[in-house]
Structures are given as structure tokens and as C-alpha cells.
Design a protein around this motif. Sequence first.
Motif, PDB file in Angstrom:
ATOM      1  N   ALA A 165       6.059 -15.861  -2.099  1.00  0.00           N
ATOM      2  CA  ALA A 165       5.080 -15.391  -1.236  1.00  0.00           C
ATOM      3  C   ALA A 165       3.662 -15.358  -1.973  1.00  0.00           C
ATOM      4  O   ALA A 165       2.496 -15.530  -1.004  1.00  0.00           O
ATOM      5  CB  ALA A 165       5.435 -13.957  -0.857  1.00  0.00           C
ATOM      6  N   SER A 166       3.499 -14.882  -3.197  1.00  0.00           N
ATOM      7  CA  SER A 166       2.227 -15.018  -3.946  1.00  0.00           C
ATOM      8  C   SER A 166       1.586 -16.239  -3.907  1.00  0.00           C
ATOM      9  O   SER A 166       0.348 -16.284  -3.452  1.00  0.00           O
ATOM     10  CB  SER A 166       2.504 -14.118  -5.151  1.00  0.00           C
ATOM     11  OG  SER A 166       1.357 -13.956  -6.041  1.00  0.00           O
ATOM     12  N   GLN A 167       2.358 -17.292  -4.227  1.00  0.00           N
ATOM     13  CA  GLN A 167       1.631 -18.536  -4.499  1.00  0.00           C
ATOM     14  C   GLN A 167       1.063 -19.102  -2.922  1.00  0.00           C
ATOM     15  O   GLN A 167       0.092 -19.572  -2.768  1.00  0.00           O
ATOM     16  CB  GLN A 167       2.375 -19.721  -5.094  1.00  0.00           C
ATOM     17  CG  GLN A 167       1.675 -20.803  -5.413  1.00  0.00           C
ATOM     18  CD  GLN A 167       2.934 -21.975  -5.587  1.00  0.00           C
ATOM     19  OE1 GLN A 167       3.788 -21.923  -5.263  1.00  0.00           O
ATOM     20  NE2 GLN A 167       2.226 -22.727  -6.654  1.00  0.00           N
ATOM     21  N   ALA A 168       1.987 -18.784  -2.001  1.00  0.00           N
ATOM     22  CA  ALA A 168       1.646 -19.210  -0.732  1.00  0.00           C
ATOM     23  C   ALA A 168       0.622 -18.706  -0.200  1.00  0.00           C
ATOM     24  O   ALA A 168      -0.470 -19.354   0.407  1.00  0.00           O
ATOM     25  CB  ALA A 168       2.773 -18.872   0.228  1.00  0.00           C
ATOM     26  N   ARG A 169       0.196 -17.320  -0.366  1.00  0.00           N
ATOM     27  CA  ARG A 169      -0.724 -16.796   0.004  1.00  0.00           C
ATOM     28  C   ARG A 169      -2.028 -17.257  -0.592  1.00  0.00           C
ATOM     29  O   ARG A 169      -3.325 -17.145  -0.039  1.00  0.00           O
ATOM     30  CB  ARG A 169      -0.591 -15.211  -0.240  1.00  0.00           C
ATOM     31  CG  ARG A 169      -1.908 -14.378   0.298  1.00  0.00           C
ATOM     32  CD  ARG A 169      -2.401 -14.307   1.837  1.00  0.00           C
ATOM     33  NE  ARG A 169      -1.485 -13.694   2.439  1.00  0.00           N
ATOM     34  CZ  ARG A 169      -1.701 -13.577   3.841  1.00  0.00           C
ATOM     35  NH1 ARG A 169      -2.764 -13.803   4.625  1.00  0.00           N
ATOM     36  NH2 ARG A 169      -0.656 -12.763   4.724  1.00  0.00           N
ATOM     37  N   SER A 170      -1.985 -17.268  -2.002  1.00  0.00           N
ATOM     38  CA  SER A 170      -2.982 -17.777  -2.637  1.00  0.00           C
ATOM     39  C   SER A 170      -3.308 -19.117  -2.331  1.00  0.00           C
ATOM     40  O   SER A 170      -4.658 -19.250  -2.268  1.00  0.00           O
ATOM     41  CB  SER A 170      -2.678 -17.700  -4.305  1.00  0.00           C
ATOM     42  OG  SER A 170      -3.696 -18.437  -5.056  1.00  0.00           O
ATOM     43  N   VAL A 171      -2.838 -19.856  -1.973  1.00  0.00           N
ATOM     44  CA  VAL A 171      -2.783 -21.362  -1.527  1.00  0.00           C
ATOM     45  C   VAL A 171      -3.747 -21.286  -0.358  1.00  0.00           C
ATOM     46  O   VAL A 171      -4.759 -21.913  -0.157  1.00  0.00           O
ATOM     47  CB  VAL A 171      -1.657 -22.289  -1.349  1.00  0.00           C
ATOM     48  CG1 VAL A 171      -2.046 -23.582  -0.582  1.00  0.00           C
ATOM     49  CG2 VAL A 171      -0.975 -22.615  -2.694  1.00  0.00           C
TER      50      VAL A 171
END
Length: 417
Positions: A165-171
Motif C-alpha cells: 500500500a505504501s508504494q502504491a500510494r507513493s507512485v
Amino acid sequence: MGKTSVALNLALTLARQDNRVLLLDGDTDLANVSIMVGLYPRKTLANVMAGECRLEDIILETDYGLHIVPGASGVQECMDMGPTESLRILRALYNLENRYDYVITDTAAGLQAAGLHMIAATELACMVVTPDPASLTDAFSLIKVLRRRGYNRIPSILVNMAQGASQARSVFQRLDAAAQRHLGISLHYMGGIWRDETLRQSVLNQKPVALLPVSDPSCRQFHTLADMLDVRLSQLPRRKAGIAAYWHKVSKRGSESPLKTVTKPEPETESEAHTLKDRCLQAVGEIESVFNAGPIDPMLRYEAFTRLFALLGSTLDSDAVEIVQTGLGSFQWESLSPERKNHLAIHLRELADQISPLEHKAEPAEPPQSLLREPFYDRISFGEQDRLVRVLKEQPADISLDQLLRSLSGNDQGGSR
């Protein structure tokens, strides 16, 4: 797992929830969607346009009653048909789509006219991106083109192949920040699909993860996506017309422009602008027909495209740069041999350095080297070498080096005992 797999798994999930779902395979005429569920269509929309069958005859049915229309990208070809034949197919599509709760279109990647039309025809456009920087660049280019051509809806962004979730939100935030800064819009975050081995194997086995038990993590995330889709749709105004109605309007307009272009008024009169447009489209059509007629002499092709690029470069502005970028992105680079790929890459790097040369840092200066004298024996301090050898032999074994040097130079005041 790409956008086609996302579209298929989402469609299956919605159908599993007792919805009537139609999936239009608008990517290619190869019907990639149907192949992913182990179905190989004998006929596509092209056969319908040829009058060989009805639209209902090409519909494929898979798990949970999901219906698939293969080769839906062929709707673009309706533009080249006569009004009667075009209306016949679009009316059939209109009657078909009214039977379903959801109509999902898997569009082609890139900026082709058919793909832009399909995005404009939908109630909600969802762009599937990955953490790959190239994917974000492609998505931004697509959003930019849509905005310039009058698309005023806010696209939703789904981050695929994310590590969590963290990477998805960052992207998403990176893409959203670019859209806010350069286009003045804020995008909608639809969520993320995590990368795992189950998803990869599902594509190879032609068994979508949406068929797994709902308790399976890979399956459950598409149920979450379906819930987010419903929430997003509830926030949007309902379209007055469906996909078929949009395409019928486009065919009546008789324009090759994917969307209505929003531009400043031109000084020419309406009739003059229309004539200029017709001449331009006619010239493009003639060039296309010539190059499709058969093999063209390489020098003739070189001359034609060199003159076209020279014409484009005579008014080098942001639109011209975008045309060049889009044109380069549409090439089939993977078909080149490794040698030609390497040659082209070197040329493009040299071109990039001409456009925006890097500031080369000055090489650090070599540190000054000390001037070393040639080694020699100091007779003034130590006397003749024979004497030195005798003295060394006479010294006790426990003498320190400091005492030895002082005794040799005659500076040992206390002497040695």
C-alpha cells in the motif's frame, strides 16, 4: 499482470457479485481477453461489420455469466463505413449495452485514435500504471493529450504490481503531483494491486484469480477494487448517452479528431479553416495510401519524411515537441535487431546531448608531485663506507636505532658502553 488482466479480473468479480457484465476487448483484434480465460473466438467484430454474422453471434460467455465481445477495437472502422452500415452496427451495440449493469472496455495502450475515442465514450476512465517510471511518463502523456482535446473528466489511477500500500500510494502521489503542477488537475486514486506469484501464475494457467475463493488475498483485492469502483461511480454524474451513442455522434460528425479540440479561435473564417483541414487530412490520406501500396524506394521514403520533419521543425513549439515524442513512442522498437537498437540508442544519446548538453565537470588537477632527489650516500655524516661497515659490526645487539645514528654522525655525547 497488465491492464488486460486487471480488466478481466474486475469484470469477473462484478459478475460474481450477481451483476450483468459485458467486457469489450478493445485492445487488439487478437482478442487477448478471451485467450486469458481459455476461449479462442472464431469471429470478431470485424465479421459483424462484414455482414457475416450478427453482433450477438460473436459474444463469448465465461465464468459467472461474464460476456466478452472480441475485437471491439474494430468499432473505429465504422468511421470508414457508409451511414447505413455504420448505423446498423452501432444500433446493435446500443441494444446490447443496455442489457448490462456494467460495460468494461479494455482499451489499447498509447495515443491511437480508437483508444482516445473509447476513453471519451466511457463514464469513468481508469488508467492502470506500474511503479516503472516509463509507465508514469506514458500515463502523464495520455492525460495531457486528453486534456488538450477537451476531455474534462478526472481520470482514476490504479497502481498495478505494487509491493504494498505504501508504494502504491507513493507512485500515485508522484503522478498526481505532476498533473497538478503541469496540468492544473488533481487525479483520483482508485487503489493498488499487489504483485505476487499467484497473479503471475494465473495468467500462465489461463485461470484468473477472480475465480479463487474470496478468502484468497489475490482474489479479495479485486473485490475491494469493485467496491471502490462503485463508490467512484456514485460520485460522478451519469452520462446521458452510452458508448454506441457516442460513436454514432462521432461518425456523424465525420471528423478524424479523437475528441473535440479546445483551442483559441483562428483568424481564418469557418469555411477557410474547414478547407484547410480537409486539405491536410487528404494529404495525410494520400501519403498513407502510397506507403501502404507496396515497398517504397528507401531514398524516396527518406526524402518524404525528411521534408515532413523539416516542416515540423520550422515551427518548433510545445505541440511540435509532443508530436515528435508521440511519434517516437509509437514505433515498434522491439522488432529491431540488437545491432540496430544499439546504433539507434547511440544516435539518440548524441541527439539528446545536442538538445540539452550536460555540464561536464572539470577533471581534478593532478596533485603536485614532490621533487624527489636521487638517493646518495652521505659521506660527510657517516664517513667512508668501509668504516661504516666496521662500526656496525662492533655495535652491541641491544643498541637503539637512534643511538646508532648519533654514534655514526659523531653526536653521541654520552657514548655507548
